[in-house]
Design an enzyme around this catalytic site. Structure first.
Site, PDB file in Angstrom:
ATOM      1  N   GLU A  35       0.857  -1.184   0.000  1.00 35.84           N
ATOM      2  CA  GLU A  35       0.000   0.000   0.000  1.00 35.84           C
ATOM      3  C   GLU A  35       0.894   1.235   0.000  1.00 35.84           C
ATOM      4  O   GLU A  35       1.747   1.382   0.881  1.00 35.84           O
ATOM      5  CB  GLU A  35      -0.925   0.000   1.214  1.00 35.84           C
ATOM      6  CG  GLU A  35      -1.662   1.302   1.466  1.00 35.84           C
ATOM      7  CD  GLU A  35      -2.478   1.797   0.280  1.00 35.84           C
ATOM      8  OE1 GLU A  35      -2.300   2.967  -0.126  1.00 35.84           O
ATOM      9  OE2 GLU A  35      -3.293   1.007  -0.238  1.00 35.84           O
ATOM     10  N   THR A  42      -9.772   4.180   0.505  1.00 34.37           N
ATOM     11  CA  THR A  42     -10.711   5.294   0.377  1.00 34.37           C
ATOM     12  C   THR A  42     -11.711   5.326   1.517  1.00 34.37           C
ATOM     13  O   THR A  42     -11.947   6.367   2.134  1.00 34.37           O
ATOM     14  CB  THR A  42     -11.447   5.211  -0.972  1.00 34.37           C
ATOM     15  OG1 THR A  42     -10.504   5.371  -2.030  1.00 34.37           O
ATOM     16  CG2 THR A  42     -12.506   6.298  -1.079  1.00 34.37           C
ATOM     17  N   CYS A  43     -12.307   4.188   1.839  1.00 35.46           N
ATOM     18  CA  CYS A  43     -13.389   4.170   2.822  1.00 35.46           C
ATOM     19  C   CYS A  43     -12.935   4.671   4.181  1.00 35.46           C
ATOM     20  O   CYS A  43     -13.546   5.548   4.778  1.00 35.46           O
ATOM     21  CB  CYS A  43     -13.962   2.754   2.950  1.00 35.46           C
ATOM     22  SG  CYS A  43     -15.266   2.633   4.184  1.00 35.46           S
ATOM     23  N   ILE A 180     -21.759  12.055  -3.573  1.00 38.59           N
ATOM     24  CA  ILE A 180     -20.674  12.683  -2.813  1.00 38.59           C
ATOM     25  C   ILE A 180     -20.878  14.192  -2.751  1.00 38.59           C
ATOM     26  O   ILE A 180     -20.740  14.815  -1.691  1.00 38.59           O
ATOM     27  CB  ILE A 180     -19.309  12.324  -3.432  1.00 38.59           C
ATOM     28  CG1 ILE A 180     -19.057  10.816  -3.329  1.00 38.59           C
ATOM     29  CG2 ILE A 180     -18.183  13.085  -2.733  1.00 38.59           C
ATOM     30  CD1 ILE A 180     -17.797  10.358  -4.039  1.00 38.59           C
ATOM     31  N   GLU A 183     -23.902  14.981  -0.454  1.00 32.87           N
ATOM     32  CA  GLU A 183     -23.580  14.746   0.951  1.00 32.87           C
ATOM     33  C   GLU A 183     -22.725  15.873   1.514  1.00 32.87           C
ATOM     34  O   GLU A 183     -22.992  16.385   2.610  1.00 32.87           O
ATOM     35  CB  GLU A 183     -22.858  13.403   1.097  1.00 32.87           C
ATOM     36  CG  GLU A 183     -23.778  12.206   0.915  1.00 32.87           C
ATOM     37  CD  GLU A 183     -23.040  10.882   0.881  1.00 32.87           C
ATOM     38  OE1 GLU A 183     -23.686   9.836   1.076  1.00 32.87           O
ATOM     39  OE2 GLU A 183     -21.807  10.880   0.652  1.00 32.87           O
ATOM     40  N   ARG A 200     -24.359  20.395 -13.675  1.00 36.40           N
ATOM     41  CA  ARG A 200     -24.664  20.671 -15.076  1.00 36.40           C
ATOM     42  C   ARG A 200     -25.906  19.946 -15.576  1.00 36.40           C
ATOM     43  O   ARG A 200     -26.506  20.350 -16.573  1.00 36.40           O
ATOM     44  CB  ARG A 200     -23.476  20.296 -15.956  1.00 36.40           C
ATOM     45  CG  ARG A 200     -23.147  18.814 -15.964  1.00 36.40           C
ATOM     46  CD  ARG A 200     -21.921  18.523 -16.800  1.00 36.40           C
ATOM     47  NE  ARG A 200     -21.619  17.092 -16.865  1.00 36.40           N
ATOM     48  CZ  ARG A 200     -20.594  16.584 -17.520  1.00 36.40           C
ATOM     49  NH1 ARG A 200     -19.770  17.401 -18.159  1.00 36.40           N
ATOM     50  NH2 ARG A 200     -20.396  15.285 -17.540  1.00 36.40           N
ATOM     51  N   THR A 313     -18.110   0.110  -0.677  1.00 33.46           N
ATOM     52  CA  THR A 313     -17.184  -0.624   0.196  1.00 33.46           C
ATOM     53  C   THR A 313     -17.650  -2.042   0.509  1.00 33.46           C
ATOM     54  O   THR A 313     -16.860  -2.989   0.393  1.00 33.46           O
ATOM     55  CB  THR A 313     -16.949   0.170   1.489  1.00 33.46           C
ATOM     56  OG1 THR A 313     -16.309   1.402   1.156  1.00 33.46           O
ATOM     57  CG2 THR A 313     -16.080  -0.606   2.457  1.00 33.46           C
ATOM     58  N   ALA A 343     -27.218   3.832   0.690  1.00 34.33           N
ATOM     59  CA  ALA A 343     -27.736   5.029   1.356  1.00 34.33           C
ATOM     60  C   ALA A 343     -26.960   6.249   0.897  1.00 34.33           C
ATOM     61  O   ALA A 343     -25.742   6.184   0.687  1.00 34.33           O
ATOM     62  CB  ALA A 343     -27.641   4.891   2.866  1.00 34.33           C
ATOM     63  N   HIS A 437     -46.153   1.504  16.060  1.00 31.23           N
ATOM     64  CA  HIS A 437     -46.743   2.831  16.204  1.00 31.23           C
ATOM     65  C   HIS A 437     -46.341   3.453  17.548  1.00 31.23           C
ATOM     66  O   HIS A 437     -46.275   2.754  18.555  1.00 31.23           O
ATOM     67  CB  HIS A 437     -48.271   2.718  16.132  1.00 31.23           C
ATOM     68  CG  HIS A 437     -48.982   4.026  16.217  1.00 31.23           C
ATOM     69  ND1 HIS A 437     -49.019   4.910  15.161  1.00 31.23           N
ATOM     70  CD2 HIS A 437     -49.671   4.600  17.239  1.00 31.23           C
ATOM     71  CE1 HIS A 437     -49.722   5.970  15.530  1.00 31.23           C
ATOM     72  NE2 HIS A 437     -50.120   5.806  16.787  1.00 31.23           N
ATOM     73  N   GLU A 442     -43.623   3.032  10.079  1.00 30.17           N
ATOM     74  CA  GLU A 442     -44.842   2.239   9.957  1.00 30.17           C
ATOM     75  C   GLU A 442     -45.543   2.491   8.621  1.00 30.17           C
ATOM     76  O   GLU A 442     -46.317   1.652   8.140  1.00 30.17           O
ATOM     77  CB  GLU A 442     -45.792   2.527  11.113  1.00 30.17           C
ATOM     78  CG  GLU A 442     -46.370   3.926  11.138  1.00 30.17           C
ATOM     79  CD  GLU A 442     -47.300   4.147  12.337  1.00 30.17           C
ATOM     80  OE1 GLU A 442     -48.249   3.355  12.499  1.00 30.17           O
ATOM     81  OE2 GLU A 442     -47.075   5.113  13.102  1.00 30.17           O
TER      82      GLU A 442
END
Length: 454
Positions: A35, A42-43, A180, A183, A200, A313, A343, A437, A442
Site C-alpha cells: 500500500e 478510500t473508505c 458525494i 452529501e 450541469r 465498500t 444510502a 406505532h 410504519e
C-alpha cells in the site's frame, strides 16, 4: 514447476484488498500486500468513515434548534473545526492500526510502498525490490476526477482534500450532483458554511429514482443550500485575498473560500503496468474481469472500485472474500451484485434498494405506492420538512421490486427493508406486517392503494 515468493501478492490496502489478503492467508496461502499511502483505503481514510463522522457533526446545530422549540434552554455556539479534525485524525489513525493488526495476525507481510507489475507474476516495489507471486490481486480503488479543461481548475479541491483542511471555509461552492457532492453540500451547510452547489445536469443524483431525486433537491434548498442545476463552472480565478472567483456557464459569478469538485471517480489503474502485460482495460481504465474477478491475464485478478462494477465498500469486501474462497478456499464463489441496498447521507438521508420506478416500468407493468408527509417530531414544532416512503411493485408477481425512503435514519431502515426485497417479498408480505406505532417507518406497511400504475 515454477516456485514463487508468494502465493498471492495484493496491490492496495483498502477494504477489498485487505479482506482478500486476510482470508487468503487464513486459507493457508503465503500472502504479501503493498500500500503506497495509508492502510484502509478510500473508505477508512478519505471516504465513508470520515465523511459519516462529518455527517454526524453537521446535524447537531439543527438538533439544537429543534431542542429549543421543544422547550430546552440551549444556546447555539460555533463549530470548532480544529477540535473536530484533531479527533477525526486520531480515529483514522486508530482504524488504520486495526487494519494492520488484522493483516498481521494471519501472517500477511505488509510493504509500505507503491507496487507495479513487471510481468504476469512479478511485482516491483518503489523501493526497487522485486517479488514473484503465483496470483496477483489489484485492489487500488479509484480517484476523484477533476475536469482538466476547466480554466483555473488548479484552485479547486477534491473530496480527498476536505479532511486535510486546517480551517472551516466560511463559504464553499460544490461542483457536481452525485451522492458525494450532495452529501458534502449538506455537511457544510449543517456546519454553518455558506453553501452553493452547481450541477450541469437537469436534476441531482442521476441514476436514482426520479421522484426521490426531486424530493431531496427540494429539501436541500429548503435547508438553505443554494443549489443550481443546469449550471457548470466556466472558469475560476484566485484573488489576491486567496478566495476564488467563479463564473458559471449561465453567466452567474461568485466568490468563495473553497471550490470542491465532486464530479465522479475513475478507476485507479494508471501507471501500474497492466496494459503492458496484456490486462484488458475499459474506456475509463477499469480492469475488465469475469464473475470470479479474473482479468484477461489468468494470474491477475481485481476487486473493488478499480473494476468499476458496483463502487461500494461492502461490495469490494464481498468481492475480496469471494476471490479468496475461489482461489485458495476450494469453493468457487461469485460476488452477488444484484439488489444491493445503499444510502445517500444527505439531510435527511435517502435509502434505496432494488429498482427505481423508471427502471421497473421498462421491464414490466408495475404499481407504485408512495406517501410523503410531515413526521410527528417535525410537525409538532412547525417544521414543513416531509419524509417519503415508496414501494415499486410488480403487478404480475406482486414482488416488491424497489424500496425508496427519504427520512432521518433512512440508511438504517433500508438495511432491514433490503433483506425483504432481496428475499423476493411481496406487497402482501408488507401488508400482513403489523405497524410499529407511532413511528415514521410504519408507513411502509400502511400504504394500501397505489398512487399510480405504469
Amino acid at each position: 514447476m515454477a516456485t514463487f515468493d508468494y502465493d498471492l501478492f495484493v496491490i492496495g490496502g483498502g477494504s477489498g484488498g485487505v479482506r482478500a489478503a486476510r482470508i487468503s492467508a487464513q486459507h493457508g496461502a503465503k500472502v504479501a500486500l503493498a500500500e503506497e499511502y495509508r492502510m484502509g483505503g478510500t473508505c477508512v481514510i478519505r471516504g465513508c468513515v470520515p465523511k459519516k463522522l462529518m455527517v454526524f457533526a453537521s446535524t447537531y446545530a439543527e438538533h439544537a434548534r429543534e431542542a429549543r422549540d421543544y422547550g430546552w434552554d440551549l444556546k447555539e455556539g460555533a463549530f470548532d473545526w480544529p477540535m473536530f479534525m484533531g479527533k477525526l485524525r486520531a480515529e483514522l489513525n486508530r482504524l488504520e492500526g486495526i487494519y494492520r493488526t488484522n493483516l498481521e495476525k494471519p501472517g500477511v507481510e505488509i510493504f509500505d510502498a507503491r507496487a507495479t507489475l513487471e510481468d504476469a507474476h512479478t511485482v516491483k516495489l518503489s523501493s526497487g525490490k522485486l517479488f514473484t507471486a503465483k496470483h496477483i490481486l489489484i485492489a487500488t480503488g479509484g480517484y476523484p476526477f477533476l475536469p482538466g479543461e476547466t480554466p483555473g481548475i488548479e484552485h479547486a479541491i477534491s473530496s480527498n482534500d476536505v479532511f486535510l483542511l486546517e480551517e472551516q471555509p466560511k463559504s464553499i461552492l460544490i461542483v457536481g450532483g452525485g451522492y458525494i457532492a450532495c452529501e458534502f453540500a449538506c455537511i457544510f451547510n449543517g456546519l454553518g458554511t455558506e453553501t452553493h452547489q452547481f450541477y450541469r445536469g437537469a436534476q441531482i443524483l442521476r441514476g436514482f429514482d426520479d421522484e426521490a431525486r426531486g424530493h431531496i433537491a427540494e429539501l436541500m434548498r429548503e435547508r438553505g443550500i443554494d443549489l443550481h442545476t443546469g449550471c457548470d463552472v466556466a472558469e475560476m480565478k484566485k484573488q489576491d485575498d486567496g478566495r476564488i472567483w467563479v463564473k458559471g456557464s449561465d453567466g452567474r459569478t461568485g466568490v468563495y473560500d473553497q471550490v470542491l469538485y465532486a464530479t465522479g471517480r475513475k478507476p485507479n489503474s494508471h501507471g501500474l503496468g497492466l496494459e503492458e502485460i496484456g490486462v484488458k482495460l475499459g474506456r475509463w481504465g477499469q480492469i475488465e474481469v469475469d464473475a470470479y474477478s479474473q482479468s484477461s491475464v489468468p494470474s491477475i485478478y481485481a476487486v473493488g472500485d478499480v473494476t468499476d462494477r458496483v463502487n461500494l465498500t461492502p461490495v469490494a469486501i464481498r468481492e475480496g472474500h469471494a476471490f479468496a474462497d475461489t482461489v485458495f478456499g476450494g469453493a468457487p464463489t461469485k460476488a452477488d451484485h444484484d439488489c444491493i441496498p445503499s444510502a445517500v447521507f444527505t439531510q435527511p438521508e435517502y435509502g434505496s434498494v432494488g429498482l427505481t420506478e423508471e427502471q421497473a416500468r421498462e421491464r414490466e407493468e408495475i404499481e407504485v405506492y408512495c406517501a410523503a408527509f410531515r413526521p410527528m417530531q417535525k410537525a409538532f414544532i412547525g417544521r414543513e420538512e416531509r419524509v417519503l416512503f415508496k414501494l415499486v411493485v410488480s403487478a404480475a408477481s406482486r414482488k416488491v421490486l424497489g424500496c425508496h425512503i427519504i427520512a432521518p435514519g433512512a440508511g438504517e431502515m433500508i438495511q432491514l427493508a433490503g433483506v425483504i426485497v432481496k428475499m423476493g417479498g411481496t406487497k402482501e408480505d408488507f401488508d400482513r406486517t403489523v405497524a410499529v406505532h407511532p413511528t415514521m417507518a410504519e408507513e411502509i406497511v400502511l400504504m394500501k392503494q397505489p398512487v399510480r400504475t405504469a
